[in-house]
Design a protein around this motif. Structure first.
Motif, PDB file in Angstrom:
ATOM      1  N   GLY A 186      -2.718   5.939  13.250  1.00 28.08           N
ATOM      2  CA  GLY A 186      -3.378   5.254  14.674  1.00 28.08           C
ATOM      3  C   GLY A 186      -4.578   4.763  14.782  1.00 28.08           C
ATOM      4  O   GLY A 186      -5.591   4.922  13.973  1.00 28.08           O
ATOM      5  N   THR A 187      -4.801   3.946  15.800  1.00 26.60           N
ATOM      6  CA  THR A 187      -6.031   3.782  16.509  1.00 26.60           C
ATOM      7  C   THR A 187      -6.280   4.290  17.573  1.00 26.60           C
ATOM      8  O   THR A 187      -5.668   4.084  18.584  1.00 26.60           O
ATOM      9  CB  THR A 187      -6.030   2.046  16.569  1.00 26.60           C
ATOM     10  N   ARG A 188      -7.363   4.869  17.880  1.00 23.90           N
ATOM     11  CA  ARG A 188      -7.857   5.548  19.015  1.00 23.90           C
ATOM     12  C   ARG A 188      -8.770   4.419  19.791  1.00 23.90           C
ATOM     13  O   ARG A 188      -9.745   4.154  19.321  1.00 23.90           O
ATOM     14  CB  ARG A 188      -8.710   6.712  18.991  1.00 23.90           C
ATOM     15  N   GLY A 215     -12.467  -4.643  30.544  1.00 19.14           N
ATOM     16  CA  GLY A 215     -12.037  -6.082  31.072  1.00 19.14           C
ATOM     17  C   GLY A 215     -12.368  -6.909  29.645  1.00 19.14           C
ATOM     18  O   GLY A 215     -11.990  -8.067  29.598  1.00 19.14           O
ATOM     19  N   LYS A 216     -12.477  -6.351  28.558  1.00 20.06           N
ATOM     20  CA  LYS A 216     -12.865  -6.959  27.213  1.00 20.06           C
ATOM     21  C   LYS A 216     -11.211  -6.968  26.495  1.00 20.06           C
ATOM     22  O   LYS A 216     -10.456  -6.429  26.849  1.00 20.06           O
ATOM     23  CB  LYS A 216     -13.542  -6.184  26.149  1.00 20.06           C
ATOM     24  N   TYR A 217     -11.459  -8.169  25.525  1.00 22.26           N
ATOM     25  CA  TYR A 217      -9.976  -8.016  24.629  1.00 22.26           C
ATOM     26  C   TYR A 217     -10.170  -7.299  23.520  1.00 22.26           C
ATOM     27  O   TYR A 217     -11.244  -7.249  22.806  1.00 22.26           O
ATOM     28  CB  TYR A 217      -9.892  -9.830  24.359  1.00 22.26           C
ATOM     29  N   VAL A 218      -9.152  -6.803  23.023  1.00 24.93           N
ATOM     30  CA  VAL A 218      -8.952  -6.251  21.716  1.00 24.93           C
ATOM     31  C   VAL A 218      -7.799  -6.489  20.948  1.00 24.93           C
ATOM     32  O   VAL A 218      -6.754  -6.777  21.497  1.00 24.93           O
ATOM     33  CB  VAL A 218      -9.033  -4.501  21.853  1.00 24.93           C
ATOM     34  N   GLU A 219      -7.994  -6.363  19.770  1.00 24.69           N
ATOM     35  CA  GLU A 219      -6.881  -6.494  18.688  1.00 24.69           C
ATOM     36  C   GLU A 219      -6.807  -5.333  17.697  1.00 24.69           C
ATOM     37  O   GLU A 219      -7.779  -4.851  17.230  1.00 24.69           O
ATOM     38  CB  GLU A 219      -7.061  -7.734  17.854  1.00 24.69           C
ATOM     39  N   GLY A 238       0.928  -1.143  -0.072  1.00 25.08           N
ATOM     40  CA  GLY A 238       0.118   0.079  -0.062  1.00 25.08           C
ATOM     41  C   GLY A 238       0.800   1.009   0.207  1.00 25.08           C
ATOM     42  O   GLY A 238       2.112   1.088   0.074  1.00 25.08           O
ATOM     43  N   ALA A 239       0.321   2.461   0.014  1.00 27.35           N
ATOM     44  CA  ALA A 239       1.063   3.660  -0.157  1.00 27.35           C
ATOM     45  C   ALA A 239       1.431   4.045   1.025  1.00 27.35           C
ATOM     46  O   ALA A 239       2.597   4.827   1.069  1.00 27.35           O
ATOM     47  CB  ALA A 239      -0.050   4.716  -0.839  1.00 27.35           C
ATOM     48  N   GLY A 240       1.051   3.624   2.261  1.00 29.37           N
ATOM     49  CA  GLY A 240       1.355   4.037   3.424  1.00 29.37           C
ATOM     50  C   GLY A 240       1.022   3.013   4.422  1.00 29.37           C
ATOM     51  O   GLY A 240       0.511   1.885   4.191  1.00 29.37           O
ATOM     52  N   VAL A 241       1.250   3.261   5.775  1.00 30.01           N
ATOM     53  CA  VAL A 241       1.080   2.463   6.835  1.00 30.01           C
ATOM     54  C   VAL A 241      -0.260   2.503   7.107  1.00 30.01           C
ATOM     55  O   VAL A 241      -1.036   3.490   7.340  1.00 30.01           O
ATOM     56  CB  VAL A 241       1.988   2.800   8.162  1.00 30.01           C
ATOM     57  N   SER A 242      -1.073   1.269   7.412  1.00 27.99           N
ATOM     58  CA  SER A 242      -2.574   1.185   7.314  1.00 27.99           C
ATOM     59  C   SER A 242      -2.729   0.707   8.727  1.00 27.99           C
ATOM     60  O   SER A 242      -2.292  -0.601   9.109  1.00 27.99           O
ATOM     61  CB  SER A 242      -3.269   0.530   6.445  1.00 27.99           C
ATOM     62  N   GLN A 243      -3.643   1.273   9.572  1.00 27.57           N
ATOM     63  CA  GLN A 243      -4.036   0.874  10.934  1.00 27.57           C
ATOM     64  C   GLN A 243      -5.478   0.823  10.727  1.00 27.57           C
ATOM     65  O   GLN A 243      -6.437   1.609  10.522  1.00 27.57           O
ATOM     66  CB  GLN A 243      -3.490   1.723  12.025  1.00 27.57           C
ATOM     67  N   THR A 244      -6.045  -0.424  11.264  1.00 26.08           N
ATOM     68  CA  THR A 244      -7.436  -0.665  11.369  1.00 26.08           C
ATOM     69  C   THR A 244      -7.642  -1.217  12.564  1.00 26.08           C
ATOM     70  O   THR A 244      -7.087  -2.077  13.322  1.00 26.08           O
ATOM     71  CB  THR A 244      -8.012  -1.590  10.314  1.00 26.08           C
ATOM     72  N   PRO A 245      -8.802  -1.104  13.601  1.00 27.99           N
ATOM     73  CA  PRO A 245      -9.735   0.170  13.169  1.00 27.99           C
ATOM     74  C   PRO A 245      -9.288   1.571  13.570  1.00 27.99           C
ATOM     75  O   PRO A 245      -8.327   1.586  13.945  1.00 27.99           O
ATOM     76  CB  PRO A 245     -11.165   0.108  13.811  1.00 27.99           C
ATOM     77  N   SER A 246      -9.685   2.493  13.016  1.00 22.96           N
ATOM     78  CA  SER A 246      -9.494   3.905  13.149  1.00 22.96           C
ATOM     79  C   SER A 246      -9.791   4.123  14.626  1.00 22.96           C
ATOM     80  O   SER A 246      -9.204   5.035  15.314  1.00 22.96           O
ATOM     81  CB  SER A 246      -9.933   4.905  12.173  1.00 22.96           C
ATOM     82  N   LEU A 305      -0.312   3.917  17.790  1.00 21.75           N
ATOM     83  CA  LEU A 305       0.375   4.150  16.566  1.00 21.75           C
ATOM     84  C   LEU A 305       1.277   3.006  16.213  1.00 21.75           C
ATOM     85  O   LEU A 305       2.135   2.418  16.781  1.00 21.75           O
ATOM     86  CB  LEU A 305       1.478   5.456  16.708  1.00 21.75           C
ATOM     87  N   CYS A 306       1.261   2.826  14.808  1.00 26.53           N
ATOM     88  CA  CYS A 306       1.971   1.921  14.246  1.00 26.53           C
ATOM     89  C   CYS A 306       3.205   2.654  13.264  1.00 26.53           C
ATOM     90  O   CYS A 306       2.708   3.393  12.567  1.00 26.53           O
ATOM     91  CB  CYS A 306       1.183   0.706  13.371  1.00 26.53           C
ATOM     92  N   ALA A 307       4.250   1.924  12.945  1.00 21.14           N
ATOM     93  CA  ALA A 307       5.289   2.632  11.918  1.00 21.14           C
ATOM     94  C   ALA A 307       6.062   1.592  11.473  1.00 21.14           C
ATOM     95  O   ALA A 307       6.328   0.489  11.933  1.00 21.14           O
ATOM     96  CB  ALA A 307       6.096   3.944  12.845  1.00 21.14           C
ATOM     97  N   SER A 308       6.513   1.744  10.425  1.00 23.57           N
ATOM     98  CA  SER A 308       7.493   0.704   9.626  1.00 23.57           C
ATOM     99  C   SER A 308       8.879   1.569   8.901  1.00 23.57           C
ATOM    100  O   SER A 308       8.556   2.709   8.728  1.00 23.57           O
ATOM    101  CB  SER A 308       6.838  -0.029   8.712  1.00 23.57           C
ATOM    102  N   SER A 309       9.751   0.740   8.640  1.00 25.46           N
ATOM    103  CA  SER A 309      10.881   1.358   8.112  1.00 25.46           C
ATOM    104  C   SER A 309      11.421   0.338   7.487  1.00 25.46           C
ATOM    105  O   SER A 309      11.585  -0.992   7.522  1.00 25.46           O
ATOM    106  CB  SER A 309      12.019   2.136   9.068  1.00 25.46           C
TER     107      SER A 309
END
Lengths: 113, 114
Positions: free
Chosen positions: A107-109, A16-20, A1-9, A91-95
């Motif tokens: 980022g994902t808020r 107490g819940k689990y998130v990915e 892709g063109a840039g770093v993509s993060q989901t969900p926004s 926030l996720c980043a790559s290089s």
């Protein structure tokens, strides 16, 4: 892709819940980083992958946080038993290999209620 | 370990005025220095970086920063700001040769008034 993509926004979850949280790095980038940015603060390092392996996970705050990158591209940050204090922008980043610039996603808020 | 201090959380300036955003760091080893910018509703973008060589580094949009080892500073300057420079600016250091494990300051919100 063109840039770093993060989901969900945006992600709202109950305490107490689990998130990915998912990160798709720029194609071909071997290094991937996760940071957490709380309100009014700068980003804080969580974990760094070189390929499939975690080269440095010293920033993970506790054992509720875990991240994987099984095929050396997409990464998932997993948070168990979420707490209100986990609310932040992740926030996720790559290089590329040997690169000196980290390319950040938007980022994902995460909001824990 | 490294740490970064951005001395001003907010800096309001008038358009076409000069601006300086201050950054000081501490480290027991040699570091690499970065300024990242976050425009409204966008992700962090690299503005400029110091790795070695000339202590004065420049960005394509008129910002410059000077690495001062004796004062452990990496202040960001622009002689004349534009409305489009409104953003949050983050200073960061890395002890590695690349981008891994950046340590960020708390950020400076630059607001440009017409």
């Amino acid at each position: 892709g063109a840039g770093v993509s993060q989901t969900p926004s945006n992600k709202v979850t109950e305490k107490g819940k689990y998130v990915e949280l998912r990160c798709d790095p720029i194609s071909g980038h071997t290094a991937l980083y996760w940071y957490r940015q709380s309100l009014g603060q700068g980003p804080e390092f969580l974990i760094y992958f070189q390929g499939t392996g975690a080269a440095d996970d010293s920033g993970l705050p506790n054992d509720r946080f875990f991240a994987v990158r099984p095929e050396g591209s997409v990464s998932t940050l997993k948070i168990q038993r979420t707490e209100r204090g986990d609310s932040a922008v992740y926030l996720c980043a790559s290089s590329p290999a040997g690169g000196t610039e980290a390319f950040f996603g938007q980022g994902t808020r995460l909001t824990v209620v | 370990a490294q740490s970064v201090t951005q001395l001003d959380s907010q800096v309001p300036v008038f358009e076409e005025a000069p601006v300086e955003l201050r950054c000081n760091y501490s480290s027991s080893v040699s570091v690499y220095l970065f300024w990242y910018v976050q425009y409204p509703n966008q992700g962090l973008q690299l503005l400029l970086k110091y790795l070695s060589g000339s202590t004065l580094v420049e960005s394509i949009n008129g910002f410059e920063a000077e690495f001062n080892k004796s004062q452990t500073s990496f202040h960001l300057r622009k002689p004349s700001v534009h409305i489009s420079d409104t953003a949050e600016y983050f200073c960061a250091v890395s002890a590695g040769s690349g981008a891994q494990k950046l340590v960020f300051g708390q950020g400076t919100r630059l607001t440009i008034n017409p």
